[in-house]
Design a protein around this motif. Structure first.
Motif, PDB file in Angstrom:
ATOM      1  N   THR A  29      -7.901  -6.719   3.670  1.00 14.52           N
ATOM      2  CA  THR A  29      -6.594  -6.174   3.273  1.00 14.52           C
ATOM      3  C   THR A  29      -5.605  -6.290   4.429  1.00 14.52           C
ATOM      4  OG1 THR A  29      -7.674  -4.682   1.727  1.00 14.52           O
ATOM      5  CG2 THR A  29      -5.433  -4.104   2.369  1.00 14.52           C
ATOM      6  N   ASP A  81      -5.367  -7.604  -4.277  1.00 12.36           N
ATOM      7  CA  ASP A  81      -6.331  -7.031  -3.344  1.00 12.36           C
ATOM      8  C   ASP A  81      -7.515  -6.441  -4.112  1.00 12.36           C
ATOM      9  OD1 ASP A  81      -7.155  -6.415  -0.751  1.00 12.36           O
ATOM     10  OD2 ASP A  81      -6.225  -4.426  -0.774  1.00 12.36           O
ATOM     11  N   GLU A  82      -8.681  -6.522  -3.512  1.00 13.27           N
ATOM     12  CA  GLU A  82      -9.875  -5.828  -4.027  1.00 13.27           C
ATOM     13  C   GLU A  82     -10.355  -6.318  -5.380  1.00 13.27           C
ATOM     14  OE1 GLU A  82      -9.054  -1.635  -3.910  1.00 13.27           O
ATOM     15  OE2 GLU A  82      -9.122  -1.603  -1.714  1.00 13.27           O
TER      16      GLU A  82
END
Ligand code: ADP
Ligand code: MG
Length: 261
Positions: A118, A172-173
């Motif tokens: 991140t 993200d993620e």
């Protein structure tokens, strides 16, 4: 009175008409400097205009950074590459130039939790904002619910088109939460709509081999990975979580005061 006041009024009016407030602020003090230092007319004009351009660029960058909705401010300068010995520094340096964004190339950052995915995603996003590219950041779950809302309201096409104004989308993620078939399909449409049109930066804790589990469909996952990596840099980060490692290092540090000193 007279000429000086007239000039001030005219300059105030011209700066407003040009929407160039910096010119309104600097023309007079810079004229004094120009007289003191013997600048030519050309040098004076260039000095006034460059102050305006610098302010405009700085404002554009901060608008882009706030518009991207980064969850935190992280920079490449704060990223400790020594903690990632296997990270290809030449590739990172290339990504920092942002030249991949006008080519609509992608970036995939893979690795376990806490290794800086991140952080790097945000840092590259901020570089893009500085280079003049509009950026939008959200988690995979966040993007999925945005797309689901658009789909429900019959404006998915419109939303996918609207997202084209962002030259870089950060997702993200991917992998922390699995997607149901509908969300997986919407996600695929997002990746397909941006293919060779606009850049995507994805972070995931799962290797590609396990993306079938995230999207509960091996075929959708394979089709998505195919488009994502066709023009992409894939970086794998390894090692311990930076958080727990720095905590361990803190604990190892001998106390500066104590009974034995
Ligand atoms: P991930 O997204 O891979 O789970 P993060 O990017 O959230 O990890 O990193 C966790 C924390 O550790 C963040 O505060 C991040 O700024 C920091 N961090 C991780 N790796 C590094 C690094 N190599 N240098 C500096 N800070 C790092
Ligand atoms: Mg993360």
């Amino acid at each position: 009175m007279g000429a000086a006041t007239d000039t001030a009024a005219t300059m105030g009016y011209l700066a407003r008409a040009l929407k160039a407030p910096t010119i309104g602020r600097v023309w007079e003090p810079l004229a004094a400097t120009a007289r003191d230092e013997g600048w030519s007319h050309e040098q004076y004009l260039a000095a006034v205009l460059s102050r305006q351009v610098a302010d405009r660029e700085a404002n554009g960058t901060s608008l882009r950074i706030s518009g991207a909705h980064f969850p935190a401010v992280k920079t490449l300068e704060d990223f400790n590459v020594d903690h990632q010995p296997s990270l290809r520094r030449d590739v990172l340096a290339h990504l920092a130039t942002t030249t991949w964004i006008p080519k609509a190339e992608n970036v995939v950052l893979l690795g376990p939790p806490g290794v800086g995915k991140t952080h790097l995603g945000i840092a590259l996003g901020i570089k893009a904002c500085h280079a003049g590219y509009p950026v939008a950041f959200d988690t995979a779950t966040g993007w999925a619910s945005r797309l689901q809302a658009a789909h429900r309201e019959n404006r998915l096409e419109h939303e996918l088109k609207r997202l084209r104004r962002y030259r870089l989308l950060i997702i993200d993620e991917v992998g922390y939460l699995p997607f149901d078939a509908d969300a997986a399909n919407l996600f695929f449409q997002l990746v397909a709509a941006r293919y060779e049109q606009g850049s995507i930066l994805v972070t995931s804790n799962m290797p590609f081999g396990r993306w079938g589990e995230i999207f509960s469909d091996d075929i959708v996952a394979a089709a998505m990975i195919d488009r994502l990596v066709h023009h992409a840099e894939v970086l794998t980060l390894a090692g311990d979580s930076y958080r727990t490692r720095s905590r361990r290092e803190l604990l190892k540090t001998p106390p500066t005061t104590g009974a034995d000193q």
